[in-house]
Write an enzyme that holds these catalytic residues in place. Sequence first.
Site, short mmCIF file in Angstrom:
data_model
loop_
_atom_site.label_atom_id
_atom_site.label_comp_id
_atom_site.label_asym_id
_atom_site.label_seq_id
_atom_site.Cartn_x
_atom_site.Cartn_y
_atom_site.Cartn_z
N ASN A 1 0.22 12.60 -37.76
CA ASN A 1 0.02 13.52 -38.89
C ASN A 1 -1.25 14.36 -38.79
O ASN A 1 -1.31 15.47 -39.31
CB ASN A 1 0.07 12.77 -40.23
CG ASN A 1 -0.92 11.63 -40.31
OD1 ASN A 1 -1.42 11.15 -39.30
ND2 ASN A 1 -1.21 11.19 -41.52
N CYS B 1 -2.01 9.43 -45.29
CA CYS B 1 -2.24 8.11 -45.88
C CYS B 1 -2.95 8.24 -47.22
O CYS B 1 -2.83 7.37 -48.08
CB CYS B 1 -3.03 7.22 -44.93
SG CYS B 1 -4.61 7.90 -44.41
N GLU C 1 -6.93 1.71 -39.91
CA GLU C 1 -6.69 2.59 -41.06
C GLU C 1 -5.18 2.64 -41.26
O GLU C 1 -4.45 3.18 -40.43
CB GLU C 1 -7.26 3.98 -40.79
CG GLU C 1 -8.77 4.00 -40.67
CD GLU C 1 -9.32 5.38 -40.38
OE1 GLU C 1 -8.52 6.34 -40.29
OE2 GLU C 1 -10.54 5.52 -40.23
#
Length: 493
Positions: free
Chosen positions: A162, A294, A260
């Site tokens: 992303n 996220c 993450e």
Amino acid sequence: MSTLNMVEWIKENKGRTYGNYINGEWVSSLEHFNVTNPANKEILGSFASSGEAEVNKAVESAHQAFPKWSAMTSPERGEILLKVANLLEENKEELAFMLSAEQGKSLEESLGEVSRSIKETRFTATETFRINGSTFPSEKDNAVSSSTRHPIGVVAAIAPWNFPLITPIRKIIPALAYGCTVVFKPASETPWVAARLMEILSEAGVINGGVNYITGKGSKVGTPLIKHKFVKGITFTGSTQVGIGVNEIASRKLAKTQLELGGKNPAIILNYHNLKFAAKEIVGAAFACSGQRCTSISRVIVLEEQKEDLLSALTNEMENIKIGPAWKEGVGMGPLTSNEQLNTTLSYIETGKQEGAELLSGGELLTEGDYADGYYITPALFSEVTEDMKIATEEIFGPVLSVISVNSKEEALRIANDVDYGLAASVFTDKLQDAYESVNKLQAGMVHVNHGTASEPHIPFGGWKDSGHGSFSIGSTNQEFFTELKVSYIKYL
């Protein structure tokens, strides 16, 4: 350059075949896979389909380079990284073109990602002057003790699709700053701009073997990479499920991890006076990168008395989103990155309707004209959502926003916390008391008051619960991951 030049640039530069970047050289491969533009499915390039043999060569290269790179003074490494930042700036538009072409996000968003990469690189380069230690008084006469930090060694950096530039920057640059060497695996969907990054790192002066680049499937590249005996740390960004698997493997050899992971981020509205502003902030945070972040806001929790006004404000703001390919002027939201991601998002929208939520707007597949060959969908807004619905609890990673109404601040905070994730949260309130209470009680690594979930390039970034593990990235907290602590006891008489 104009947006028309983006089309021309892609036409002139697509179609190359890329190998792996090992020990300062591009190494050809027998097998390749194609990377396509999600806006129109055109082939952008062919990339090496690697396996364990290539991984071993890359790790060995990084292992051999580590003594030389770590022996350089910290300011010397910092100077090289400042050159990286300057080269990123000099090539800003080219990098944005590559980024938009392979990932699908708007050109404006890609230019923003490159700008953020420049800022983080510059900040981290200056962190080389702030590798901290301590001195301690001794209980013995004529003695002193101190602690110093030392690089951990070879780091495996594994990035998602992303953010194809900023995430590699966020992993590679601090590793180099603190004296580590790197083997980097980009996502198979988005390895193009990362290949250009390797050239920039080399041009800036990173030694051969300092950074190595390996492409291929996670099972064939990622798994042997994190298992390798020379890899002392793994910095990974991706799904929580995969991150847990990474941590399990790393724990067997006591390698450090910086993970993450996913998020289900709430925005809480507590009798806020400016709903138009709140809606603008929420929509920006919800649908940037087509909701594939996220830190995307995916839940809005609002007091019942402001629900209808907020829904109206959100709907009005969403109507301003122009959908299309990155090179079209004014585009605010591009396609989803893959057909798989599109189908997953459509499946969640259908599930939401089946569970009883009301689809107020969006959620439509776009298939005509400019949209015919891409993975386009209109951003979806659900109301009448309850806290137990899948669209309210599971990470969708697509442009879907759910609105949950509550009767009290206490209920809002409880629902905000009642998910597995704890990455980011936003609170909109006019009361200082409510702001501080929310910051105190929300189970999230990052809490934003009266703005969306946007982070800054010098402030730690990370999550709680299933959203993260290990040291926060960005900022001074990186030091905790990329270095080991050494304590010395010295008696001088």
